[in-house]
Design an enzyme around this catalytic site. Structure first.
Site, PDB file in Angstrom:
ATOM      1  CG  ASN A  99     -43.049   1.875  14.038  1.00 34.37           C
ATOM      2  OD1 ASN A  99     -43.214   0.793  13.461  1.00 34.37           O
ATOM      3  ND2 ASN A  99     -42.142   2.041  14.992  1.00 34.37           N
ATOM      4  CD1 TRP A 100     -48.961   1.270  10.930  1.00 34.95           C
ATOM      5  CD2 TRP A 100     -49.374  -0.381   9.464  1.00 34.95           C
ATOM      6  NE1 TRP A 100     -49.759   1.783   9.926  1.00 34.95           N
ATOM      7  CE2 TRP A 100     -50.025   0.798   9.013  1.00 34.95           C
ATOM      8  CE3 TRP A 100     -49.493  -1.544   8.703  1.00 34.95           C
ATOM      9  CZ2 TRP A 100     -50.777   0.840   7.837  1.00 34.95           C
ATOM     10  CZ3 TRP A 100     -50.240  -1.503   7.532  1.00 34.95           C
ATOM     11  CH2 TRP A 100     -50.880  -0.329   7.108  1.00 34.95           C
ATOM     12  CE  LYS A 101     -43.891   1.259  18.074  1.00 39.49           C
ATOM     13  NZ  LYS A 101     -43.684   1.643  19.460  1.00 39.49           N
ATOM     14  CG  HIS A 127     -38.274   2.353  17.060  1.00 42.19           C
ATOM     15  ND1 HIS A 127     -38.569   1.754  18.264  1.00 42.19           N
ATOM     16  CD2 HIS A 127     -39.294   3.204  16.798  1.00 42.19           C
ATOM     17  CE1 HIS A 127     -39.736   2.216  18.694  1.00 42.19           C
ATOM     18  NE2 HIS A 127     -40.197   3.099  17.821  1.00 42.19           N
ATOM     19  CD  GLU A 175     -40.844  -0.415  20.204  1.00 44.12           C
ATOM     20  OE1 GLU A 175     -41.111  -0.865  19.074  1.00 44.12           O
ATOM     21  OE2 GLU A 175     -41.618   0.336  20.834  1.00 44.12           O
ATOM     22  CD  GLU A 199     -40.382   7.234  18.014  1.00 49.80           C
ATOM     23  OE1 GLU A 199     -41.549   7.344  17.665  1.00 49.80           O
ATOM     24  OE2 GLU A 199     -39.802   6.125  18.085  1.00 49.80           O
ATOM     25  N   GLY A 215     -45.488   4.224  23.895  1.00 50.16           N
ATOM     26  CA  GLY A 215     -46.431   3.174  24.287  1.00 50.16           C
ATOM     27  C   GLY A 215     -46.904   3.279  25.723  1.00 50.16           C
ATOM     28  CB  SER A 273     -48.107   8.617  24.134  1.00 51.38           C
ATOM     29  OG  SER A 273     -47.597   7.448  24.766  1.00 51.38           O
ATOM     30  N   GLY A 276     -47.076   5.362  16.838  1.00 50.40           N
ATOM     31  CA  GLY A 276     -47.180   3.916  16.996  1.00 50.40           C
ATOM     32  C   GLY A 276     -48.634   3.493  17.119  1.00 50.40           C
ATOM     33  N   GLY A 277     -49.096   3.327  18.348  1.00 51.41           N
ATOM     34  CA  GLY A 277     -50.429   2.771  18.613  1.00 51.41           C
ATOM     35  C   GLY A 277     -51.554   3.419  17.807  1.00 51.41           C
TER      36      GLY A 277
HETATM   37  P1  13P Z   1     -46.619   5.037  20.469  1.00 55.19           P
HETATM   38  O1  13P Z   1     -47.234   6.073  19.580  1.00 55.19           O
HETATM   39  O2  13P Z   1     -47.425   3.782  20.572  1.00 55.19           O
HETATM   40  O3  13P Z   1     -46.224   5.603  21.794  1.00 55.19           O
HETATM   41  O4  13P Z   1     -45.251   4.570  19.754  1.00 55.19           O
HETATM   42  C1  13P Z   1     -44.356   5.527  19.327  1.00 55.19           C
HETATM   43  C2  13P Z   1     -43.319   4.877  18.510  1.00 55.19           C
HETATM   44  O5  13P Z   1     -42.508   4.117  18.994  1.00 55.19           O
HETATM   45  C3  13P Z   1     -43.313   5.151  17.059  1.00 55.19           C
HETATM   46  O6  13P Z   1     -42.147   4.699  16.465  1.00 55.19           O
END
Ligand code: 13P
Length: 251
Positions: free
Chosen positions: A9-11, A94, A96, A164, A170, A210, A231-232
């Site tokens: 997920n590149w956000k 998600h 977020e 998640e 994050g 993470s 994510g990251g």
């Molecule tokens: P991180 O891997 O940056 O913690 O993010 C997880 C995430 O929200 C994937 O959708």
């Protein structure tokens, strides 16, 4: 046997050029990896260049969100139909979206239904806050999110669920493999009681929060964790490919 799914997920990261370059890097990194479904979820504006960059590769594309409406006066939104031309998957619910855009289980279920109606596979996200975890109710809370977020879906064979925990996203504070396993097992149990044990056995449950190249193998070794939503670390093609590799090795 469930095929693991590892989705990045590149956000809201990367320009068009950076997105294409990252997609090419991922495709190169996973080209020889078998037995894992690799997915990248770029920002919607990059879906076209990323799909061109990934043409002929073994990497699938997902959207990061979708409208629950089919079409019309919904400024800024994208319909499932529009995404389906470019994507195989779409992330819905998600944390977020839930925390910053007021989305709840009902919204998530409506988006999942809209996706399935056109043939897009929703990756439905659930996960508890730190407050809920500390109260000791995480498993019951997440089971109720699963029930609410699957509302109205008669069949879950084209659905993935991502566990998640909000406190792990994050933060660098990844859930332990034991927690990821225990919660994935609770989610599978919820699917079994809502649908059937066959449905529960067939559904892929991903862990997200993470995940990185160093800890991925510990999740891959957990029997009920069938992949990762990253994510990251998905913004680094090499690190992401190593995560995909970890799930292939556990197959
Ligand atoms: P991180 O891997 O940056 O913690 O993010 C997880 C995430 O929200 C994937 O959708």
């Amino acid at each position: 046997m469930r095929t693991p799914v590892v989705a990045g997920n590149w956000k809201m990261n990367n320009t068009l050029a950076e997105a294409s370059a990252l997609a090419r890097g991922v495709a190169k990194g996973v080209s020889d990896i078998k037995g894992v479904t690799t997915v990248v979820c770029p920002p919607s504006v990059s879906l076209v260049p990323v799909s061109m960059a990934l043409n002929g590769t073994n990497v699938f594309i997902g959207g990061q969100d979708v409208s629950s409406n089919a079409q019309g006066a919904y400024t800024g939104e994208l319909s499932a139909d529009m995404l389906f031309g470019l994507c195989t998957y779409v992330i819905v619910g998600h944390s977020e979206r839930r925390s910053m855009h007021g989305e709840d289980d009902g919204t998530t279920a409506a988006k999942a239904r809209a996706s399935l109606a056109v043939g897009l596979r929703p990756i439905i996200c659930v996960g508890e806050s730190l407050e809920v975890r500390d109260s000791g109710d995480a498993a019951a809370f997440v089971a109720s999110q699963v029930e609410g977020s699957l509302a109205g879906l008669s069949d879950v064979s084209q659905v993935e669920i991502a566990y998640e925990p909000v406190w792990a996203i994050g933060t660098g504070r990844a859930a332990s493999p034991e927690i990821a396993q225990e919660m994935s097992s609770a989610i599978r149990g919820a699917v079994a009681s809502l649908y059937s044990s066959e449905a529960a056995e067939g559904i892929a449950i991903l862990y997200g929060g993470s995940v990185n190249a160093d800890n991925a193998a510990s999740y891959a070794a957990s029997p009920d964790v069938d992949g990762a939503l990253v994510g990251g670390a998905s913004l680094d093609g090499e690190a992401f490919s190593r995560i995909v590799e970890a799930f292939a090795a556990s197959d």
